[in-house]
Design a protein around this motif. Sequence first.
Motif, PDB file in Angstrom:
ATOM      1  N   GLU A   1      -0.038  -6.123   7.385  1.00 45.64           N
ATOM      2  CA  GLU A   1      -0.420  -4.931   7.130  1.00 45.64           C
ATOM      3  C   GLU A   1      -1.118  -4.956   5.852  1.00 45.64           C
ATOM      4  OE1 GLU A   1       1.114  -0.626   7.726  1.00 45.64           O
ATOM      5  OE2 GLU A   1       2.500  -1.727   6.438  1.00 45.64           O
TER       6      GLU A   1
ATOM      7  N   MET B   1       1.054  -0.035  12.038  1.00 43.74           N
ATOM      8  CA  MET B   1       0.775  -0.450  10.798  1.00 43.74           C
ATOM      9  C   MET B   1      -0.284   0.403  10.179  1.00 43.74           C
ATOM     10  SD  MET B   1       0.546  -4.645  10.722  1.00 43.74           S
ATOM     11  CE  MET B   1      -1.103  -4.611  11.574  1.00 43.74           C
ATOM     12  N   ILE B   2      -0.458   0.604   8.783  1.00 42.20           N
ATOM     13  CA  ILE B   2      -1.412   1.320   8.170  1.00 42.20           C
ATOM     14  C   ILE B   2      -2.819   0.227   8.086  1.00 42.20           C
ATOM     15  CG2 ILE B   2      -2.271   2.178   6.094  1.00 42.20           C
ATOM     16  CD1 ILE B   2       0.710   3.305   6.037  1.00 42.20           C
TER      17      ILE B   2
ATOM     18  N   TYR C   1       3.792  -4.006  19.177  1.00 43.33           N
ATOM     19  CA  TYR C   1       3.652  -4.448  17.803  1.00 43.33           C
ATOM     20  C   TYR C   1       4.243  -3.334  16.968  1.00 43.33           C
ATOM     21  CZ  TYR C   1       0.211  -7.614  19.828  1.00 43.33           C
ATOM     22  OH  TYR C   1      -0.346  -8.659  20.675  1.00 43.33           O
ATOM     23  N   PRO C   2       4.427  -3.449  15.763  1.00 41.90           N
ATOM     24  CA  PRO C   2       4.810  -2.515  14.740  1.00 41.90           C
ATOM     25  C   PRO C   2       3.697  -1.422  14.346  1.00 41.90           C
ATOM     26  CG  PRO C   2       4.656  -4.666  13.756  1.00 41.90           C
ATOM     27  CD  PRO C   2       4.533  -5.060  15.126  1.00 41.90           C
TER      28      PRO C   2
ATOM     29  N   HIS D   1       0.462  -8.136  12.864  1.00 41.37           N
ATOM     30  CA  HIS D   1       1.597  -8.127  12.164  1.00 41.37           C
ATOM     31  C   HIS D   1       1.311  -8.222  10.547  1.00 41.37           C
ATOM     32  CE1 HIS D   1       4.658  -8.216  15.494  1.00 41.37           C
ATOM     33  NE2 HIS D   1       3.754  -8.688  16.095  1.00 41.37           N
TER      34      HIS D   1
ATOM     35  N   PRO E   1      -1.907   2.940   0.734  1.00 35.77           N
ATOM     36  CA  PRO E   1      -3.190   2.641   0.408  1.00 35.77           C
ATOM     37  C   PRO E   1      -4.261   3.536   1.182  1.00 35.77           C
ATOM     38  CG  PRO E   1      -2.389   0.932   1.497  1.00 35.77           C
ATOM     39  CD  PRO E   1      -1.393   1.621   1.270  1.00 35.77           C
TER      40      PRO E   1
ATOM     41  N   HIS F   1      -5.912  -2.897  -1.399  1.00 34.12           N
ATOM     42  CA  HIS F   1      -7.163  -3.554  -1.640  1.00 34.12           C
ATOM     43  C   HIS F   1      -7.968  -2.848  -2.907  1.00 34.12           C
ATOM     44  CE1 HIS F   1      -9.720  -0.205   0.083  1.00 34.12           C
ATOM     45  NE2 HIS F   1      -8.824  -0.316   0.809  1.00 34.12           N
TER      46      HIS F   1
ATOM     47  N   PRO G   1      -5.938   0.513   6.132  1.00 33.31           N
ATOM     48  CA  PRO G   1      -6.899   1.149   4.915  1.00 33.31           C
ATOM     49  C   PRO G   1      -8.299   0.752   4.791  1.00 33.31           C
ATOM     50  CG  PRO G   1      -5.647  -0.379   3.972  1.00 33.31           C
ATOM     51  CD  PRO G   1      -5.293  -0.646   5.371  1.00 33.31           C
ATOM     52  N   LEU G   2      -9.101   0.560   5.860  1.00 30.67           N
ATOM     53  CA  LEU G   2     -10.357   0.014   5.858  1.00 30.67           C
ATOM     54  C   LEU G   2     -11.160   0.760   6.929  1.00 30.67           C
ATOM     55  CD1 LEU G   2      -9.960  -3.869   5.476  1.00 30.67           C
ATOM     56  CD2 LEU G   2     -10.767  -2.251   3.528  1.00 30.67           C
TER      57      LEU G   2
END
Lengths: 282, 282
Positions: free
Chosen positions: B206, A165-166, A162-163, B204, A234, B210, A168-169
């Motif tokens: 991202e 990823m960010i 998988y890439p 996948h 974010p 938000h 933000p939660l």
Amino acid sequence: MPYAIVIHAFPRTDLPVAHAQGKVLHGLFYELLLKASAAKGDEVHGTAGLKPFSTALLLSERQRRAESIRAGEELKVRFTFLDDALYPLLARYFLTTPDLSFDLVRTELTVARILSTPQSGEEWAGCTSFDDLHASASETEKQFSFHFATPTFFKRGGGPTYPDMIVPLPLPDLVFGSLLRNWNQFAAASFVEATLLKEICAHHLEMTHHRISSQQARLVFQREDGQYRTTTFPGFVGTCAFRLVGLQDTAIIKTLNALADFAFFSGVGAKTTMGFGVAKRI
Amino acid sequence: MPYAIVIHAFPRTDLPVAHAQGKVLHGLFYELLLKASAAKGDEVHGTAGLKPFSTALLLSERQRRAESIRAGEELKVRFTFLDDALYPLLARYFLTTPDLSFDLVRTELTVARILSTPQSGEEWAGCTSFDDLHASASETEKQFSFHFATPTFFKRGGGPTYPDMIVPLPLPDLVFGSLLRNWNQFAAASFVEATLLKEICAHHLEMTHHRISSQQARLVFQREDGQYRTTTFPGFVGTCAFRLVGLQDTAIIKTLNALADFAFFSGVGAKTTMGFGVAKRI
């Protein structure tokens, strides 16, 4: 022995706040550490993986929105240390250096005081030991509330499948997973079964409250030509609460409580060495 | 054929807004449906699982904070329909009933107009077909932004292994998983491999932005003795954006785009039949 210190400093000229974050702050930490101990500075810098410290600017709301921190205005710089050897070295340097000052974005800052205990009135300062954190952790408390004071985000995925990823939660498995990695890296006694613990957080910690807002996270770094570059992504700030559901195991409850209390020192999520993820249990 | 209609109605006396939500609204929908077709009302009510409709009050910020909607003040009630048979029945009832009115929390509301197209100026009204949604879905667009207009939350877990938990955050796999379940339940042509698609969303998609805030979700239901009871839990409202990373498959991109567009009709998450999860792509 985890420490959190807050330096109250005053810039002599206006300090461009957007530039004083990210790698610049990270650089300041190493500069001070190298002055305190060249050997230790090189050692920490040379070690791959999780670093035994965090840095942050604790900006007021006004400072966060302003272009610059005015000359003579108080700026709070926070460092935390997760490695027993680190803080004593810096403390000795601070104590033995008269008229302490440092440079940030080509601006000289005069250090007025360095606070290392909550009794000083500085809520973001304190110290404890991993043993005390564990010993004093509740075996019954199933509520875990956090305050995230600087933009916080996680990195997830990666690897061949998988890439990267960010995220933000404040997902419970990512919050506690981050705390767990730091604990296991720097405490003498690890919490075993990290995978199981993350699984528990994903499936047994329910978010009962959140009051988060997104705050664009700026990462500033200095290029080789001396110019500053900024990337943004974010992040979130604010508060959230989790409660443990469907589990009674006191050992697990104690572990989660110790980890939640540890957030004050370790921070949460990615780039805590560059000002992100300043957090504490509330 | 998915429809979304918005009824502009005016209460004749003050309407206690906290009581006009949740099961009460859900009850109103069935009442109207039973009037339109007793057979269809019984059929929909008697079917277990996903329901082919959603209900919501579209409250202004002032109305949301107020104790009551004043007599003569416009109130917007939204219904969406995911089943071909449902809306025509209600539309016929609406068209053939002079001086349409209905009761909500013992308050009579006069219907001023029923809007069913965006051309009416009502942004929450519209209709399409599953075929059109799919045919017009982009094969290249990798950005998916949503606006959540009423408190939204998900239920996850459950089963023998894990407790049922509320997730009050827009996680990509939960957002698209919810859309996918509704699509596969009500569209003639299902998207196959639901598990794979959810997996793709988790790994996948991202979150690039938000701006959400928590809004306590109130679920009001009427007990057998006629009294109203309220339960509350955390929900979120606001906007967020996802982008697809590390995937080029045009069939998958098209599916995600169709599902994102479908949110306008299906809503997102739990309890969409009781006012929650009103959402649309932006």
